[in-house]
Design a protein around this motif. Sequence first.
Motif, mmCIF file in Angstrom:
data_model
loop_
_atom_site.group_PDB
_atom_site.id
_atom_site.type_symbol
_atom_site.label_atom_id
_atom_site.label_comp_id
_atom_site.label_asym_id
_atom_site.label_seq_id
_atom_site.Cartn_x
_atom_site.Cartn_y
_atom_site.Cartn_z
ATOM 1 N N ILE A 250 0.005 11.212 -39.899
ATOM 2 C CA ILE A 250 1.149 12.115 -40.214
ATOM 3 C C ILE A 250 2.359 12.004 -40.149
ATOM 4 O O ILE A 250 3.211 11.935 -41.648
ATOM 5 C CB ILE A 250 0.880 13.438 -38.608
ATOM 6 C CG1 ILE A 250 -0.584 14.138 -38.687
ATOM 7 C CG2 ILE A 250 1.427 14.672 -38.487
ATOM 8 C CD1 ILE A 250 -0.423 15.121 -37.691
ATOM 9 N N THR A 251 2.841 10.916 -39.358
ATOM 10 C CA THR A 251 4.243 10.557 -39.390
ATOM 11 C C THR A 251 4.622 9.544 -40.236
ATOM 12 O O THR A 251 5.831 9.730 -41.411
ATOM 13 C CB THR A 251 4.457 10.123 -38.178
ATOM 14 O OG1 THR A 251 4.226 9.956 -37.320
ATOM 15 C CG2 THR A 251 6.390 8.981 -38.568
ATOM 16 N N THR A 252 3.137 8.725 -41.043
ATOM 17 C CA THR A 252 3.808 7.953 -42.667
ATOM 18 C C THR A 252 3.459 9.056 -43.179
ATOM 19 O O THR A 252 4.224 8.886 -44.908
ATOM 20 C CB THR A 252 2.564 7.066 -42.547
ATOM 21 O OG1 THR A 252 2.518 6.344 -41.249
ATOM 22 C CG2 THR A 252 3.061 6.498 -43.949
ATOM 23 N N THR A 253 2.863 10.195 -43.964
ATOM 24 C CA THR A 253 2.510 10.883 -44.604
ATOM 25 C C THR A 253 3.953 11.962 -45.049
ATOM 26 O O THR A 253 4.325 12.041 -45.971
ATOM 27 C CB THR A 253 1.213 11.571 -44.710
ATOM 28 O OG1 THR A 253 0.437 10.798 -44.299
ATOM 29 C CG2 THR A 253 1.157 12.469 -45.385
ATOM 30 N N ALA A 254 4.375 12.638 -43.823
ATOM 31 C CA ALA A 254 5.570 13.416 -43.802
ATOM 32 C C ALA A 254 6.741 12.286 -44.028
ATOM 33 O O ALA A 254 7.688 12.930 -44.944
ATOM 34 C CB ALA A 254 5.617 14.084 -42.624
ATOM 35 N N VAL A 255 7.320 10.766 -44.162
ATOM 36 C CA VAL A 255 7.830 10.491 -44.621
ATOM 37 C C VAL A 255 7.925 9.579 -45.971
ATOM 38 O O VAL A 255 9.219 9.717 -46.842
ATOM 39 C CB VAL A 255 8.205 8.739 -43.923
ATOM 40 C CG1 VAL A 255 9.318 8.171 -44.274
ATOM 41 C CG2 VAL A 255 8.232 9.289 -42.026
ATOM 42 N N ALA A 256 7.128 10.042 -46.122
ATOM 43 C CA ALA A 256 6.235 9.285 -47.903
ATOM 44 C C ALA A 256 6.958 10.986 -48.495
ATOM 45 O O ALA A 256 7.235 10.932 -50.014
ATOM 46 C CB ALA A 256 5.404 9.449 -48.487
ATOM 47 N N ASP A 257 6.362 12.057 -47.924
ATOM 48 C CA ASP A 257 6.650 13.074 -48.772
ATOM 49 C C ASP A 257 8.411 13.358 -49.292
ATOM 50 O O ASP A 257 8.524 14.122 -49.910
ATOM 51 C CB ASP A 257 6.075 14.676 -48.049
ATOM 52 C CG ASP A 257 4.819 14.610 -47.645
ATOM 53 O OD1 ASP A 257 3.567 14.182 -49.092
ATOM 54 O OD2 ASP A 257 3.953 15.432 -47.460
ATOM 55 N N GLY A 258 8.951 12.952 -47.849
ATOM 56 C CA GLY A 258 10.751 13.225 -48.009
ATOM 57 C C GLY A 258 11.303 14.754 -47.059
ATOM 58 O O GLY A 258 10.291 15.438 -46.772
ATOM 59 N N PRO A 259 12.046 14.406 -46.783
ATOM 60 C CA PRO A 259 13.085 15.680 -46.013
ATOM 61 C C PRO A 259 12.716 16.920 -47.444
ATOM 62 O O PRO A 259 12.828 18.026 -46.389
ATOM 63 C CB PRO A 259 14.143 15.149 -45.778
ATOM 64 C CG PRO A 259 14.597 14.563 -47.601
ATOM 65 C CD PRO A 259 12.862 13.522 -47.374
ATOM 66 N N ASN A 260 11.864 17.297 -48.056
ATOM 67 C CA ASN A 260 12.618 18.502 -49.301
ATOM 68 C C ASN A 260 10.476 19.412 -49.166
ATOM 69 O O ASN A 260 10.512 20.392 -49.609
ATOM 70 C CB ASN A 260 12.458 18.119 -50.577
ATOM 71 C CG ASN A 260 13.799 17.809 -50.432
ATOM 72 O OD1 ASN A 260 15.088 18.126 -49.500
ATOM 73 N ND2 ASN A 260 13.849 16.843 -51.677
ATOM 74 N N VAL A 261 10.120 18.733 -48.042
ATOM 75 C CA VAL A 261 8.768 19.067 -48.287
ATOM 76 C C VAL A 261 8.622 19.291 -46.778
ATOM 77 O O VAL A 261 8.334 18.179 -45.709
ATOM 78 C CB VAL A 261 7.400 17.800 -48.847
ATOM 79 C CG1 VAL A 261 5.871 18.881 -48.405
ATOM 80 C CG2 VAL A 261 7.936 17.173 -49.516
ATOM 81 N N LEU A 262 8.336 20.332 -46.174
ATOM 82 C CA LEU A 262 8.392 20.974 -45.422
ATOM 83 C C LEU A 262 6.764 20.528 -44.314
ATOM 84 O O LEU A 262 5.993 21.701 -45.317
ATOM 85 C CB LEU A 262 8.351 22.457 -45.007
ATOM 86 C CG LEU A 262 8.620 23.369 -43.738
ATOM 87 C CD1 LEU A 262 9.494 22.580 -42.683
ATOM 88 C CD2 LEU A 262 8.690 25.069 -43.980
#
Length: 376
Positions: free
Chosen positions: A263-275
Amino acid sequence: MSDAFKEVYPELEIKEDKSAKGNFKVVKKEFIYAGRMPRMVLGGNRFSTSVGATVTGFHGHINIWDDPINPEQAVSEKELETANRWLDQTLSMRKCDKKVTAMIGIMQRLHQYDPTGHTLAKKGKKVRHICLPGEIRNYREQLNPPELAEYYQDDLLDPVRLSWKVLQDAEMDLGQYGYAGQIGQNPTPPGGGMFKVKNFIIADTLPSKVNFIMTIRYWDKAGTEGGGAYTVGVKMSQLTNDRWVVHDVVRGQWSSEVREEVITTTAVADGPNVLQYVEQEGGSGGKESAEATIVRLSRVGIACRVDHPTGSKELRADTYSVQVNRGRVILHKGEWNTAYIEELRYFPFGTYKDQVDASSGAYNMLTGKRVARRIV
């Protein structure tokens, strides 16, 4: 109390000590002798209450119940049981003459076992049932009595207020199940084939970013390694042209520790603009798990919110299925497409439902939809 009423019925007044909105009594002036004070004759009274409240001491010549449950209560078995029991065991005994006192129920259908369904199932032909669907192009069999069809225009009950365009928009808000109940008066739970997956649009390239309103990723978490339910993260966007994009799906059967890393790795890859959103399961364990994900993501500068879903999986997926069925959902072409489409094809009778849960969660968060809705 209005001037118009007083003009038509000048002899009627509201009794001073019985003038509450929920409990008032009417009196009539009778002039026996000219120049003398009128005699006040007691007339009828109206007492209003709510489901579950006491009505001790009050009996009616006519008892009317109107919308004893709302859409939010209709998704709760406890609320349905409370309303039905109150009508059966309390209101039914508040009659002046049980042989002749009329009991009238008025409501739109919200559930198979709502008070209307409960009454019809229990009393059958003893009930005079008048049913007026909002449209009879798809719900003619619900119309009762059938000869009322002559009053419909273009198969619409109210072509001015509830036109076909309005009803089309209503289905997107209400979902298939809500529309079938509130408009069709036929609250049948969604069954197999809920998603018409042939209507997905699979695209190699996506529209320009200027067409994107908002993008989120929604996580439906599981803690089983090597078997059982899947942890799923669906990344979805809303477009300016009333279309939706599913960018990708992260899916796996991981232990709790590995799951949080993914989850953390994916969220970082999504970037801060993806809630990021995470579904919180019931109980203290679900709360602790959701909070742990939020804390972990905050440490890497990623915003995450918690969703507390209500209602069944079928109801939560209902509004998303309308968009799929109308060909308004675009799938970004990828290896995940096949498993995703097959799960939706057999929902809700397939083995897994995690991708559906995450997709409906993402859609509902993007639109601000809740499970319980109502057309007024």
